[in-house]
Design a protein around this motif. Sequence first.
Motif, short mmCIF file in Angstrom:
data_model
loop_
_atom_site.label_atom_id
_atom_site.label_comp_id
_atom_site.label_asym_id
_atom_site.label_seq_id
_atom_site.Cartn_x
_atom_site.Cartn_y
_atom_site.Cartn_z
N GLY A 44 -6.03 11.15 -6.20
CA GLY A 44 -7.06 11.84 -5.44
C GLY A 44 -6.50 13.00 -4.63
N ILE A 45 -7.38 13.91 -4.24
CA ILE A 45 -6.97 15.08 -3.44
C ILE A 45 -6.54 14.61 -2.05
N HIS A 46 -5.37 15.02 -1.63
CA HIS A 46 -4.87 14.62 -0.31
C HIS A 46 -5.54 15.45 0.78
N LEU A 47 -6.03 14.76 1.80
CA LEU A 47 -6.60 15.40 2.97
C LEU A 47 -5.71 15.16 4.18
N GLU A 48 -5.34 16.22 4.87
CA GLU A 48 -4.60 16.05 6.11
C GLU A 48 -5.56 15.46 7.16
N PRO A 49 -5.02 14.82 8.21
CA PRO A 49 -5.88 14.17 9.20
C PRO A 49 -7.02 15.04 9.74
N GLN A 50 -6.74 16.29 10.04
CA GLN A 50 -7.79 17.16 10.57
C GLN A 50 -8.86 17.46 9.52
N GLU A 51 -8.45 17.56 8.26
CA GLU A 51 -9.41 17.79 7.18
C GLU A 51 -10.28 16.56 6.97
N PHE A 52 -9.65 15.39 7.04
CA PHE A 52 -10.39 14.13 6.90
C PHE A 52 -11.42 14.00 8.02
N TYR B 158 6.60 6.00 1.77
CA TYR B 158 6.55 5.65 0.35
C TYR B 158 6.70 6.93 -0.44
N CYS B 159 7.05 6.77 -1.70
CA CYS B 159 7.10 7.93 -2.60
C CYS B 159 6.99 7.44 -4.04
N TYR B 160 5.96 7.90 -4.73
CA TYR B 160 5.84 7.63 -6.15
C TYR B 160 6.67 8.66 -6.90
N CYS C 218 -3.93 4.06 -1.30
CA CYS C 218 -4.88 5.08 -1.74
C CYS C 218 -4.38 5.85 -2.95
N GLU C 219 -3.08 5.95 -3.10
CA GLU C 219 -2.55 6.68 -4.25
C GLU C 219 -3.04 6.05 -5.55
N LYS C 220 -2.94 4.73 -5.64
CA LYS C 220 -3.40 4.06 -6.86
C LYS C 220 -4.91 3.83 -6.85
N ARG D 148 13.97 -5.27 -2.20
CA ARG D 148 13.63 -6.01 -3.41
C ARG D 148 13.16 -5.07 -4.52
N VAL D 149 13.40 -5.50 -5.75
CA VAL D 149 12.89 -4.79 -6.93
C VAL D 149 11.64 -5.51 -7.41
N LYS D 150 10.57 -4.75 -7.62
CA LYS D 150 9.32 -5.31 -8.12
C LYS D 150 8.74 -4.39 -9.19
N SER D 151 7.69 -4.85 -9.84
CA SER D 151 7.09 -4.06 -10.92
C SER D 151 6.29 -2.87 -10.39
N GLU D 152 5.75 -2.99 -9.16
CA GLU D 152 5.02 -1.91 -8.51
C GLU D 152 5.44 -1.86 -7.04
N ILE D 153 5.36 -0.69 -6.43
CA ILE D 153 5.75 -0.62 -5.02
C ILE D 153 4.65 -1.09 -4.09
N VAL D 154 3.43 -1.23 -4.60
CA VAL D 154 2.37 -1.99 -3.93
C VAL D 154 1.60 -2.68 -5.04
N HIS D 155 1.54 -4.01 -4.97
CA HIS D 155 1.03 -4.78 -6.10
C HIS D 155 -0.49 -4.65 -6.21
N VAL D 156 -0.93 -4.11 -7.35
CA VAL D 156 -2.37 -4.02 -7.63
C VAL D 156 -2.65 -4.31 -9.10
N GLY D 157 -1.59 -4.43 -9.90
CA GLY D 157 -1.77 -4.74 -11.31
C GLY D 157 -2.19 -3.55 -12.15
N LEU D 158 -1.79 -2.35 -11.73
CA LEU D 158 -2.11 -1.13 -12.48
C LEU D 158 -0.83 -0.32 -12.74
N PRO D 159 0.13 -0.92 -13.44
CA PRO D 159 1.42 -0.23 -13.65
C PRO D 159 1.30 1.02 -14.51
N HIS D 160 0.21 1.11 -15.28
CA HIS D 160 0.06 2.28 -16.15
C HIS D 160 -0.36 3.52 -15.37
N ILE D 161 -0.87 3.35 -14.17
CA ILE D 161 -1.31 4.49 -13.37
C ILE D 161 -0.12 5.07 -12.63
N LYS D 162 0.09 6.36 -12.79
CA LYS D 162 1.22 7.05 -12.18
C LYS D 162 0.69 8.12 -11.22
#
Length: 320
Positions: free
Chosen positions: A109-117, A9-11, A181-183, A89-103
């Motif tokens: 959130g801060i991204h953690l690599e697997p070892q950091e997590f 995925y890519c926002y 997790c992005e949204k 397909r074209v949709k309003s969000e790439i994962v539907h959660v109803g928060l289109p205003h959030i970019k």
Amino acid sequence: MDYLVLLYYCYTPIENPEQFREEHHRLCLGLNLLGRIIVAAEGLNGTVSGRRADCEEYMRLIKADPRFAALEFKVEEAPAHTFQKLHVRVKSEIVHVGLPHIKPYERTGIHLEPQEFRAMKDQDDVVVLDVRSDYEHSLGRFKNAVTLDIENFREFPEKVQELEQYRGKKILTYCTGGIKCEKASAFLLEQGFEDVYQLHGGIIKYGLEAGGEDFDGKCYVFDGRVAVDVNSVNPTIISQCHHCHTPSDRMVNCANPHCNAHVPLCEACAEQLDGACSATCQQHPDKRPYDGTGTYPKLSNHYNPEQGLLSYRAPSGIKN
């Protein structure tokens, strides 16, 4: 193995999603890829399968586009295609959660690599939060993770009030591949939570790079495999057969299309109930034939950018 499965995925802003969809669909057809891809003004989300050489060319071409320079593919091997058709397909969000205003490309959130997590998840001031649906985390989840009773990710914003008790702690969110997790993490920040993190690449990357340690059960995936192993360090089974309650991580869809519940069902019970989740569903007149897999891919509308839309009418009462 001759085939690969790509999860990505890519926002990123896409100015003309419809035009991009047409071009991208042609690209996938040319490379003989199958899978599900969602295009929106906010970005790109997909899971596809194909021969190794075709997938490698696809990754090369996508990464060559400056808009997707930061995109990261989660790559797994497979003996054959894990999809039966291609949908773009074209949709309003790439994962539907109803928060289109959030970019998320502006704040998340801060991204953690697997070892950091892995290093942070058991600390006293940390809460590990599963943002997936209940049928997903019932099959597998991190030890001691907080889960939410939701049937669909779009219910997540309504459940945030249940997390008030964790204000002041570090919240580590996770999902299958990272996209939810992005949204979710961005929404938590918007709601005033301060220390919010996310597992970069999700459970799949954690399995590939950290051995999946302390992930109990299997990971639900949205392709023909349905459930995959991620833990090679200390694996266990946490789910039970929906019918007889013996340990089982064999995930199926109920053969009754009006139910279509995602449930664990052991082989013996699946045979006994002919693929249904209950005796009631087994007797439903619209029950689908059970072939031993417990998966029922949606029928395609046969859209092709070269030919347009070939009409298909689903049976009455069944959503396609």
